[in-house]
Enzyme design. Structure first.
Site, PDB file in Angstrom:
ATOM      1  N   CYS A   1       5.081  -5.651  -9.075  1.00  0.00           N
ATOM      2  CA  CYS A   1       4.464  -5.445  -7.762  1.00  0.00           C
ATOM      3  C   CYS A   1       5.394  -4.667  -6.824  1.00  0.00           C
ATOM      4  O   CYS A   1       6.476  -5.154  -6.480  1.00  0.00           O
ATOM      5  CB  CYS A   1       4.110  -6.809  -7.173  1.00  0.00           C
ATOM      6  SG  CYS A   1       3.669  -6.810  -5.431  1.00  0.00           S
TER       7      CYS A   1
ATOM      8  N   CYS B   1       6.159  -6.395  -3.479  1.00  0.00           N
ATOM      9  CA  CYS B   1       7.019  -7.549  -3.764  1.00  0.00           C
ATOM     10  C   CYS B   1       8.473  -7.107  -3.881  1.00  0.00           C
ATOM     11  O   CYS B   1       9.386  -7.772  -3.374  1.00  0.00           O
ATOM     12  CB  CYS B   1       6.604  -8.244  -5.064  1.00  0.00           C
ATOM     13  SG  CYS B   1       4.909  -8.878  -5.069  1.00  0.00           S
TER      14      CYS B   1
END
Length: 102
Positions: A31, A34
């Site tokens: 991600c 993230c």
């Protein structure tokens, strides 16, 4: 205190500490947002009072935890106190917003 990676087996023990706020970062290694959030969380973890902690849980490796909190998008930040959700946000957030959640 550094950000600690936990598993769903450790989740309840970590988030049920009496009087302690725990920010849980539901993330995945692939991600992009993230990855952008990770260094900020590390920085914040060094400045938090003793009654606060930041932990990360990988949704790919711990799908039960993600399902339990209905995580549909990552990163999802969940603040827990005494085992109960007290705040929640989806998506990467600026440092000030994360601090305000705590």
């Amino acid at each position: 205190m550094a950000v600690k990676h936990i598993t769903q087996d450790q989740f309840d023990e970590v988030t049920n500490q009496q009087g302690k706020k725990v920010l849980v970062d539901f993330f995945a290694t692939w991600c992009g947002p993230c990855k952008m959030l990770a260094p900020m969380l590390e920085e914040l973890s060094e400045k938090l009072p003793e009654n606060c902690e930041i932990v990360k849980i990988d949704v790919d490796q711990n799908p039960e935890a993600a399902r339990k909190f209905q995580v549909m998008s990552i990163p999802t930040l969940v603040v827990m106190k005494n085992g109960k959700v007290v705040n929640q946000a989806t998506g990467a957030r600026p440092k000030a917003q994360i601090l305000a959640m705590l």
